[in-house]
Design an enzyme around this catalytic site. Structure first.
Site: not given
Length: 411
Positions: A96, A219, A340, A344
């Site tokens: 990431c 998440c 969030k 992502h």
């Protein structure tokens, strides 16, 4: 060479961002990794007021290659597509944190004198697979033998971190929910965000449990998207109207598996990367006007507050509940909506954070624009903390950093 020896030196040239752009983040079944990157690239060129492709010396692309698409040579695949014919391109993979490290590589190329203008960016397509396949590709950034192959999901790993943190410091889960509410409030003002809706603390607290104590609202989503920035030498930067100095860069690696670490309530790589970036920039956490931190799960934002020195150990919950990190607080965090709400797309996330920093420091953040920010920080994490990279950005006319009253994170 010691970490301190890498700090700023008058002999090391300054480096600037002179353009930054991104695609929308979300689910785009009609887009490809090439078309998404083209959108980001063209937005970066536009923000720079135009860039001659012949002036770009090098390119660095961050991507995990989710779904197995173009695992080899994705860099040349996208740079050729946008018209950077013959430009040397390198692919960086650090989970990431891929494009955060791509940006670091671009900075290093310019500071070394080997390049004057470098394109750094990232791209990922994540929404064209089944849920099970997506879980697999997310899981490959964890420790393979004892986490992923044992059935542990990424949400499960961060749930362990959240459970340990809430118990160790007696922090209510509501603190994570306040982080989620803040992120969604900011993301609702970001036209590029994946989840452009607001939510309440009650929504977050009563959401479907994904991995206890994390609910769905704690998440981040899986997203498609791309981001790109131009990194220039001081001499080249003078020909651009908008420019932001990159004053500090820090990076660190750690054990890939959560179970291998001494503590579940800190990400040591984040602290080490932050300390290095602060030292290079010659600032302390209290000199920052905003930060974009890696909040793949809301607990990750709380841990970042402490690892990056925004507060002492165990005080992140209070910081979140106090409103200090809200967009109108003393230290706004994730004005973009963060992972969030903004989304992502793994390979694009770090570069996307830099896009937000560039916009804030050049007055281009629209409804979420802060009042006269001078310095900001981006924090990008790979996996559950196996790698981290931190950048400090500064407006060219920023006042000298002064003594800080801000707390520094403890061990």
């Amino acid at each position: 060479m010691s970490r301190s020896a890498r700090g700023g030196s008058s002999a090391i040239p300054d480096v600037y961002l002179v353009g930054a752009g991104q695609s929308d983040y979300g689910a785009f079944p009609d887009e490809s990794y090439r078309s998404l990157f083209r959108t980001a690239y063209e937005a970066a060129v536009e923000s720079a007021g135009g860039v001659d492709p012949g002036d770009v010396d090098e390119a660095v692309l961050g991507t995990l290659g989710v779904g197995g698409r173009q695992l080899g040579l994705p860099g040349p695949a996208v740079t050729e597509h946008v018209g950077l014919h013959g430009v040397t391109c390198t692919r960086v993979e650090n989970a990431c944190a891929a494009s955060g490290y791509a940006l670091r590589q671009a900075v290093m190329a310019v500071k070394s004198g080997m390049a004057d203008l470098v394109l750094a960016g990232g791209v990922e397509v994540m929404t064209d697979m089944s849920t099970e396949a997506t879980k697999y590709w997310l899981g490959v950034s964890g420790e393979t033998e004892w986490e992923r192959l044992a059935g542990t999901t990424f949400s499960g790993v961060y749930a362990q971190m959240a459970d340990a943190y809430l118990r160790e410091y007696d922090v209510p889960r509501e603190a994570m929910s306040h982080v989620a509410v803040k992120s969604h409030a900011n993301g609702a003002k970001n036209p590029h965000a994946h989840l452009r809706f607001t939510c309440t603390v009650d929504d977050a607290e009563s959401g479907t449990v994904v991995a206890d104590p994390l609910t769905l609202y704690h998440c981040c989503p899986t997203s498609d998207g791309a981001a790109a920035v131009f990194v220039a030498s001081e001499e080249v930067a003078q020909s651009y109207d908008d420019k932001v100095k990159i004053t500090g860069v820090g990076a660190a690696s750690d054990r890939v598996g959560l179970f291998q670490r001494d503590s579940y309530t800190s990400v040591p790589a984040s602290k080490a990367a932050g300390d290095e970036a602060y030292e290079m920039a010659g600032i302390s956490p209290g000199d920052l006007d905003f930060a974009e931190v890696h909040d793949c799960f809301s607990i990750a934002e709380l841990l970042a507050y402490e690892d990056l020195g925004f507060c002492e150990r165990g005080e992140a919950g209070d910081l979140a509940l106090s409103g200090t990190t809200a967009i109108d607080g003393e230290l706004p965090v994730n004005t973009s909506g963060g992972l969030k709400s903004k989304g992502h797309p793994i390979g694009a996330t770090g570069a996307g954070q830099a896009v937000e920093a560039f916009k804030q420091l050049t007055g281009g953040a629209g409804e979420r624009q802060l009042d006269d920010p001078q310095r900001g920080l981006t924090h990008n994490v790979g996996g559950s903390g196996g790698a981290a990279v931190v950048h400090v950005f500064e407006r060219e006319d920023a006042e000298p950093a002064g003594s800080t009253d801000g707390a520094e994170g403890g061990e």
